[in-house]
Structure formats: structure tokens, C-alpha cells
Design an enzyme around this catalytic site. Structure first.
Site, PDB file in Angstrom:
ATOM      1  CB  THR A   1       3.471 -13.024  27.886  1.00 39.99           C
ATOM      2  OG1 THR A   1       4.164 -14.133  27.582  1.00 39.99           O
ATOM      3  CG2 THR A   1       3.125 -12.032  27.103  1.00 39.99           C
TER       4      THR A   1
ATOM      5  CE  LYS B   1       5.596 -15.195  24.205  1.00 43.92           C
ATOM      6  NZ  LYS B   1       5.400 -15.740  25.553  1.00 43.92           N
TER       7      LYS B   1
ATOM      8  CE  LYS C   1      -0.880 -14.187  29.979  1.00 48.40           C
ATOM      9  NZ  LYS C   1       0.173 -12.905  29.849  1.00 48.40           N
TER      10      LYS C   1
END
Length: 288
Positions: A98, A173, A245
Site C-alpha cells: 500500500t 486501496k 500507516k
């Protein structure tokens, strides 16, 4: 020309909570794997070859990355000694990590200059679906590169979606993560509210499953407790876990695009503590 199992050496970097089962699915489907992780103690798929240095992957026709973040991806691929400059022209790189959409676009441009095809191809579904080769894969990049890489992607996912040019996979995403964590935050608050009135989690979830409050996170309650436990076992710092994150990357991507995301900002500051606390208390709770 598409990639073929019998003629393709596949490099796979990153054997963490999601990377290892993805690599195992590729190996089980007959791909010849050379794998690398910064931790030499990490388990590897049966039948794969462990390499001590990512530089040993330069002869691979395909390279898959499942490393923690933008810095790790760029460190592997870019610069004079990066893999993009050393892979053979025509090789394909799949970035399953990601990353920010801007990072994906920059990597794609550098790959094109090197004659290498690159797709940002982040995944969703968790480790159990990864082991079965049943992940959802959101792909950004050229359609011809996707068609070349499709046999490889079909081994890790059963829902491969081409969502646009370079960076689009990364953007989708992050959108998925924001929707998921927003639902998770609401579920946590709702269950705490019910608990304050002496209603057990299981009772609430059973009712919600047939109501308008239903969601993936409610139907899979406990998923993030298990993921947190797996991260603890693997030594992954909290700041590298998705509920930390990924949410900060959502806010960074929004800032870069001039988009207001006040809910994402709040979640980025609160979600990690909530997920980690619930996992810890669930782990410490005596069995009924």
C-alpha cells in the site's frame, strides 16, 4: 506475451503477515519463486529459493513486492543500484504494498524509462484469503502490462480489477481502507455503547447481521484482533500496521490532492490505539 510458469522466474520480496501467504499461493500454483525478506529468519514457501540479497533477483522476469511502505518500495526499486535499473527490459514489477498514488506514478515513470512494466497492484482480503489465492487486487497501470501479468495475478487473487492508470490502484486501496476503518470505528463505539447497557458483543453482532448496521467488519468481528496478534508475533511495529500507516497515507494523499477528509484525520489519530487495545484485552480475557 503473457508470463508462463515454466519459463518465468518470479522474485518475491516481503514475507510478512500478508506477503508469506501470497508467496505460498504462487508456489502452490506452480510458479518458480526466489524469495527475500530483510529478516533471514522468516519462513519461506515450500519449494522456493531463498536469496540473501535482493540484488540476486535481477534475472527475474517478474518481481512482486509486499514490503511495508513507500520508502521500502523505493529503496528496492529506484536509484543507480535499484532493481528497476537492473532488471531486463520487458520484466514486470507488481507493487502489492500500500503506497501513495504519487509514489506509484513516480515508480511507473521510472520503470517505463528502464523498459520495465510496473503495476501498482495492492490487495485486500487478509492472510486467510491470501493463502487460498482469493484476494481482491486493484490494479493501476497500462492494460498491456496487466494482460502480461494476469496469469501471475490470477494465482493470488480471484477478483482482479483494472481501475485506471498508474496510481489508480493505490488510490482505490486507500479508499477501501478509509471505508473499512470508518466502519470499524463505528462498530467499536456501538459495541462499547451496548456493553455499557449490559449487552454482550455477540448479541449485538447477531442482531446487526440482519439489520441495516451490517458490515464486513461486523460479520468478521475478531479479524483485526487476529491480525494484531500476528503482527505482534512477527515483531511488526504499530506504526507499520494498516490501522496506523494506511490511514496516515489516506490523509497524505488527500492533502496532496486538496481533498478535505476530516473523518480520515480523526481516524488516523485514534484508530491504532483502539484496535491495539481491543486486541490486547481480547487476548487477556479469560475463556468463557
Amino acid at each position: 506475451m503473457t508470463l508462463h510458469r515454466e519459463h518465468t522466474r518470479v522474485g518475491f520480496v516481503g514475507l510478512g503477515n500478508l506477503g508469506l501467504p501470497m508467496a505460498e499461493a504462487l508456489a502452490a500454483d506452480g510458479w518458480r519463486l526466489a524469495v527475500h525478506d530483510v529478516s533471514p529468519a522468516r519462513a519461506i514457501p515450500a519449494g522456493s529459493e531463498r536469496v540473501a540479497d535482493s540484488a540476486e533477483l535481477t534475472d527475474c522476469q517478474a518481481l512482486c513486492l509486499a514490503v511495508p511502505d513507500d520508502a521500502a518500495v523505493a529503496g528496492l526499486l529506484t536509484g543507480e543500484h535499484g532493481l528497476l535499473a537492473r532488471l531486463a527490459p520487458g520484466a514486470v514489477v507488481l507493487v502489492h504494498s500500500t503506497v501513495l498514488p504519487a509514489t506509484a506514478r513516480e515508480l511507473a515513470a521510472e520503470a517505463e524509462r528502464a523498459g520495465v512494466g510496473l503495476l501498482d497492484a495492492p490487495v485486500s482480503g487478509g492472510a486467510e484469503r491470501a493463502a487460498l489465492g482469493e484476494l481482491s487486487v486493484m490494479v493501476g497501470g497500462p492494460a498491456d502490462v496487466l494482460e502480461k501479468a494476469r496469469p501471475l495475478l490470477d494465482s493470488v487473487g480471484n477478483d482482479i480489477r483494472h481501475v485506471g492508470p498508474a496510481g489508480a490502484g493505490a488510490a482505490v486501496k486507500l479508499a477501501n481502507q478509509l471505508m473499512m476503518f470508518a466502519a470499524l470505528a463505528g462498530a467499536h463505539e456501538a459495541l462499547e455503547l451496548a456493553a455499557a447497557h449490559d449487552v454482550a458483543e455477540d448479541a449485538v453482532l447477531a442482531v446487526v447481521a440482519g439489520g441495516t448496521g451490517d458490515s464486513w467488519v461486523a460479520r468478521n468481528w475478531g479479524f483485526f484482533d487476529r491480525v494484531a496478534d500476528a503482527y505482534d508475533a512477527g515483531g511488526t511495529p504499530v506504526r507499520e500496521r494498516p490501522w496506523s500507516k494506511d490511514l496516515w497515507e489516506v490523509t497524505a494523499a488527500a492533502r496532496a490532492a486538496g481533498v478535505d477528509v476530516p473523518l480520515a484525520g480523526l481516524l488516523a489519530q485514534t484508530m491504532a490505539d483502539r484496535v491495539e487495545h481491543h486486541a490486547r484485552t481480547t487476548r487477556e480475557r479469560p475463556p468463557r
